[in-house]
Design a protein around this motif. Structure first.
Motif, short mmCIF file in Angstrom:
data_model
loop_
_atom_site.label_atom_id
_atom_site.label_comp_id
_atom_site.label_asym_id
_atom_site.label_seq_id
_atom_site.Cartn_x
_atom_site.Cartn_y
_atom_site.Cartn_z
N ALA A 29 38.98 -65.87 25.20
CA ALA A 29 39.14 -65.12 23.91
C ALA A 29 39.14 -63.68 23.96
N SER A 30 38.30 -63.17 24.84
CA SER A 30 38.13 -61.72 24.89
C SER A 30 39.73 -60.90 25.53
N GLU A 31 40.34 -61.63 26.35
CA GLU A 31 41.75 -61.24 26.55
C GLU A 31 42.76 -61.17 25.73
N ARG A 32 42.68 -62.43 24.84
CA ARG A 32 43.58 -62.73 23.83
C ARG A 32 43.51 -61.52 22.56
N THR A 33 42.12 -61.04 22.29
CA THR A 33 41.85 -60.10 21.47
C THR A 33 42.22 -58.68 21.74
N GLU A 34 41.81 -58.39 23.10
CA GLU A 34 42.46 -57.26 23.64
C GLU A 34 44.00 -56.92 23.32
N LEU A 35 44.74 -58.06 23.62
CA LEU A 35 46.20 -58.15 23.46
C LEU A 35 46.68 -57.84 22.14
N VAL A 36 46.00 -58.49 21.34
CA VAL A 36 46.55 -58.62 19.96
C VAL A 36 45.98 -57.42 18.91
#
Length: 236
Positions: A29-36
């Motif tokens: 979830a952290s990785e996806r939030t960072e990308l978006v």
């Protein structure tokens, strides 16, 4: 972003059978939030386990730009700063829209995250001094171009932007030697400038001399190097 997320509350929205995979779920979830959204998930040192979302830039209203409505716009800004860097620190407006098109962001189509894109990048982010947007002199018809604004220079760097773009593409900055070397030079120049600005120093650094002539890639070459993966585009 100031509102903390308590681990106990996060667990409430995760199926109990998956609680033993909490660390893995949080990481993804952290990785996806960072990308978006271009925000980092940081664990807060406290008695009760909790987390905070920290934006990569200091946009007002936790990245929402205007009031407290909508979603953070930091992600698209980091992409814009990256594109400007990759185009030789000055990007034609036409190339900016072509690049945003690979993210399914279009000039006259409202976006679920970024709202009205043209207003966002030519008005709001310019007003906040994260971007510069002006006509090219001695051109007919006069096209527009984008540069980094003063706030962008203060709050981030070429290296940080390159790290963000590399992560979007499942890579590391050193995978792109030409841009990585320029980012390293930029870090060194900033460090020298800070040293030169100290009181009583005898070191003088001129920002108008000694600059290397950098190769300015075409739009096609840039997009071949850095185009968001289909999985990341879909997530936006």
């Amino acid at each position: 972003m100031k509102q903390l997320m308590v681990k106990e509350d996060i667990l409430k929205i995760i199926r109990q059978s998956h609680h033993d995979r909490f660390a893995e779920i949080l990481k993804r979830a952290s990785e996806r939030t960072e990308l978006v959204f271009a925000v980092d998930l940081k664990e807060v040192d406290s008695v009760v386990p909790c987390y905070n979302l920290v934006s990569k830039l200091k946009l007002p209203n936790n990245g929402r730009v205007r009031g407290r409505r909508g979603l953070p716009k930091t992600g698209v800004l980091m992409n814009l700063l990256g594109m400007i860097f990759l185009k030789g620190n000055c990007a034609p407006e036409e190339d900016i829209w072509k690049y945003l098109g690979t993210m399914r962001v279009y000039a006259r189509r409202k976006h679920i995250i970024y709202g009205e894109p043209r207003k966002l990048i030519t008005k709001d982010l310019v007003r906040l001094k994260y971007l510069e947007y002006h006509q090219v002199a001695n051109s007919d018809p006069p096209p527009y171009e984008f540069l980094w604004g003063s706030k962008a220079h203060l709050e981030t760097s070429k290296m940080k932007v390159l790290e963000f773009l590399a992560k979007v593409n499942d890579a590391v900055p050193s995978d792109f030697p030409a841009y990585y070397e320029e980012a390293l030079r930029d870090e060194e120049e900033k460090a020298q400038g800070m040293h030169a600005a100290r009181p009583d120093t005898t070191v003088k650094v001129s920002t108008s001399q000694g600059h290397a002539q950098y190769y300015h890639p075409t739009h096609k070459e840039v997009c071949e190097v850095f185009t968001p993966s289909q999985e990341n585009i879909t997530s936006q």
